[in-house]
Design a protein around this motif. Structure first.
Motif, PDB file in Angstrom:
ATOM      1  N   TRP A   1       7.091  -5.362   3.015  1.00  0.00           N
ATOM      2  CA  TRP A   1       7.448  -4.045   2.481  1.00  0.00           C
ATOM      3  C   TRP A   1       8.553  -3.399   3.310  1.00  0.00           C
ATOM      4  CZ3 TRP A   1       6.812  -2.558  -2.150  1.00  0.00           C
ATOM      5  CH2 TRP A   1       5.674  -2.899  -2.885  1.00  0.00           C
TER       6      TRP A   1
ATOM      7  N   ARG B   1       5.257   1.718  -4.971  1.00  0.00           N
ATOM      8  CA  ARG B   1       6.204   1.416  -3.896  1.00  0.00           C
ATOM      9  C   ARG B   1       7.442   0.700  -4.430  1.00  0.00           C
ATOM     10  NH1 ARG B   1       3.404  -0.325   1.803  1.00  0.00           N
ATOM     11  NH2 ARG B   1       5.488   0.070   2.648  1.00  0.00           N
TER      12      ARG B   1
ATOM     13  N   ALA C   1       1.170  -0.872  -5.166  1.00  0.00           N
ATOM     14  CA  ALA C   1       2.356  -1.714  -5.023  1.00  0.00           C
ATOM     15  C   ALA C   1       3.392  -1.361  -6.087  1.00  0.00           C
ATOM     16  CB  ALA C   1       1.972  -3.192  -5.111  1.00  0.00           C
TER      17      ALA C   1
ATOM     18  N   GLU D   1      12.176  -2.395   1.811  1.00  0.00           N
ATOM     19  CA  GLU D   1      12.585  -0.990   1.794  1.00  0.00           C
ATOM     20  C   GLU D   1      13.835  -0.762   2.644  1.00  0.00           C
ATOM     21  OE1 GLU D   1       8.100   0.716   0.894  1.00  0.00           O
ATOM     22  OE2 GLU D   1       8.769   0.523   2.965  1.00  0.00           O
TER      23      GLU D   1
ATOM     24  N   LEU E   1       5.177 -10.503  -1.527  1.00  0.00           N
ATOM     25  CA  LEU E   1       4.455  -9.319  -1.991  1.00  0.00           C
ATOM     26  C   LEU E   1       3.518  -9.650  -3.138  1.00  0.00           C
ATOM     27  CD1 LEU E   1       7.269  -6.645  -1.736  1.00  0.00           C
ATOM     28  CD2 LEU E   1       5.279  -6.933  -0.251  1.00  0.00           C
TER      29      LEU E   1
END
Length: 143
Positions: free
Chosen positions: A51, A91, A88, A55, A41
């Motif tokens: 991602w 997130r 980012a 997650e 990332l």
């Protein structure tokens, strides 16, 4: 070396009369693999595969509960914030909320996420949705 480690964590029943412990098995992602995933990332903050993996692992509890994942994610978030990658950062804050140890930590992370969404990304709707989550958490007596 396998990317997953099988861990058994004893859990006391809380009932002194029985004196028995239950064993709860979980699959946790190794710290090295978490580091690699976060490195992906940092290399490409728009890597949807990375991602999704991060997650999904956070939601399922596979990132572990020892705090190592939280520390690595917080460090990655700080580096992305320094680079101005607000999307980012937002997130990662969401992932951190999933891993937060208690309600106070979740509240602080949700406040920071709302701030990033409102002031850096100018996304009022997402900021309001985050604040709604924050209010729900604060009004939850079990939190």
């Amino acid at each position: 070396m396998p990317s997953w480690t099988k861990c058994a964590a004893p859990r006391a029943t809380g009932d002194g009369a029985h004196g028995l412990a239950r064993i709860r098995e979980r699959w946790t992602m190794s710290v090295e693999n978490i580091r690699k995933l976060l490195g992906s990332l940092l290399d490409d903050s728009e890597d949807e595969k990375a991602w999704s993996t991060l997650e999904e692992r956070a939601i399922s509890g596979e990132l572990g509960a020892d705090g190592a994942a939280r520390a690595l994610i917080a460090e990655t978030r700080a580096r992305l914030a320094d680079r101005g990658e607000a999307e980012a950062v937002a997130r990662l804050l969401d992932v951190e909320v999933e891993l937060a140890a208690g309600a106070d930590d979740k509240v602080a992370l949700l406040r920071e996420r709302a701030r990033v969404l409102e002031y850096e990304l100018l996304d009022d709707r997402a900021a309001i949705a985050t604040l709604d989550r924050l209010l729900a958490l604060q009004n939850d007596p079990d939190a």
